[in-house]
Design an enzyme around this catalytic site. Sequence first.
Site, PDB file in Angstrom:
ATOM      1  N   ASP A  22      15.073  28.672  -7.274  1.00  0.00           N
ATOM      2  CA  ASP A  22      15.420  27.272  -7.525  1.00  0.00           C
ATOM      3  C   ASP A  22      15.696  26.605  -6.180  1.00  0.00           C
ATOM      4  OD1 ASP A  22      16.118  24.890  -8.675  1.00  0.00           O
ATOM      5  OD2 ASP A  22      17.943  25.617  -9.646  1.00  0.00           O
ATOM      6  N   GLU A 121      11.076  24.912  -8.950  1.00  0.00           N
ATOM      7  CA  GLU A 121      11.561  26.191  -9.465  1.00  0.00           C
ATOM      8  C   GLU A 121      10.423  26.993 -10.085  1.00  0.00           C
ATOM      9  OE1 GLU A 121      14.121  26.240 -12.972  1.00  0.00           O
ATOM     10  OE2 GLU A 121      13.754  24.095 -13.236  1.00  0.00           O
TER      11      GLU A 121
END
Length: 377
Positions: A22, A121
């Site tokens: 992320d 992500e």
Amino acid sequence: MAQSIVEAPIRVDTSRKIIHVDMDAFYASIEEREHPAYKTQPLVIAHDPRQTGGRGVVTTANYVARQFGVHSAMPAAKALELCPTAVFKTPNFPLYREVSAQIHRIFHEYTEMIEPIAFDEAYLDVTTNKKHIHSAVELAHRLQQEIWHQTHLTCSTGISYNKFIAKLASDYRKPAGVTIVLPQDAEPFLLREPIEKFRGVGKKTVPKMHDLGIKTGQDLYAQSELDLIKQFGKLGYILYRRVRGSDDRPVEYLRERKSIGKERTFGPFLQSTTEVNTHLKAIAKLVAASMQSHQRHGKTLVLKLRYGDFVTITKRRTFGEFIPNDAALFEQYAEEIFEEVVDDHFNSGIRLLGITLTGLAPLAFENLTLPLYPNDN
């Protein structure tokens, strides 16, 4: 004599090594990299509401702005109210797409089993990998170092044996953190999580959970499978397994998204065209943001509505060209379709509305369509 129900044990596969990557405040971090002065200022990635008549939604914000309570999906006008000194920067999606592609090239140096979730992500299955690195923690550190070396951006990673736990873990030590949840640590990790962290438990489900005394993973774990299914249907079935550490979903590295859409359910039901149009506008904004985030556009818009008596209507409109990712345009087409299909069942109210785009293709310079209105730039 009443018989007790014995629930079968849940199978948990702990053989995989999954990393959820992320990027930290991705869009804002890119802008800080390009404009170093922004690093010490509250930066909001959104059209400036002072120039749009208050319209617009926050895409993301840097960590300075977040200290004022600014967050993604917030109305830009609200962000300005919370932080009057904020710098508003119009999103530069071509640049973000370019940097995202650069990061994905780094991922491919380690594995082909990559499931992109958005620009910022992705899941990586590194159970076996090109570098023959046995330790997923070592591999995650190398990824972070290589991403920093090539882009000067940081990311946080979560490591575990399935996607659900890996995603939860990636949020633990932001920014630039690495969090691993081993199989033997999964249960205590999940039991202490607030119920809001469990995927599928949204704003409308949380109050019902709280009314039932379910506020943490531990409270969820105490519920029987039968009770959870009675209360929450398919979601209850899934949550019963998630809180026990079970999630066999594969990293879908060959996945090609076929549609993007959003639905909302209503209680009390919608009773007027004005209410319908208000909610179609809100849904259209969410769909436009999701389309832009996934860098897709489509040729077919689908309106779904379900009346209070459960009669469901799905109507699509297909265009010869790709529809620009414009919330106002999605709203207009959805309202037009609604006017075409609405009938006497409207007397029972409307319990669900949805807008979906299909016939998707990646945004590319050769098939970009110019905005219809000058103010859309």
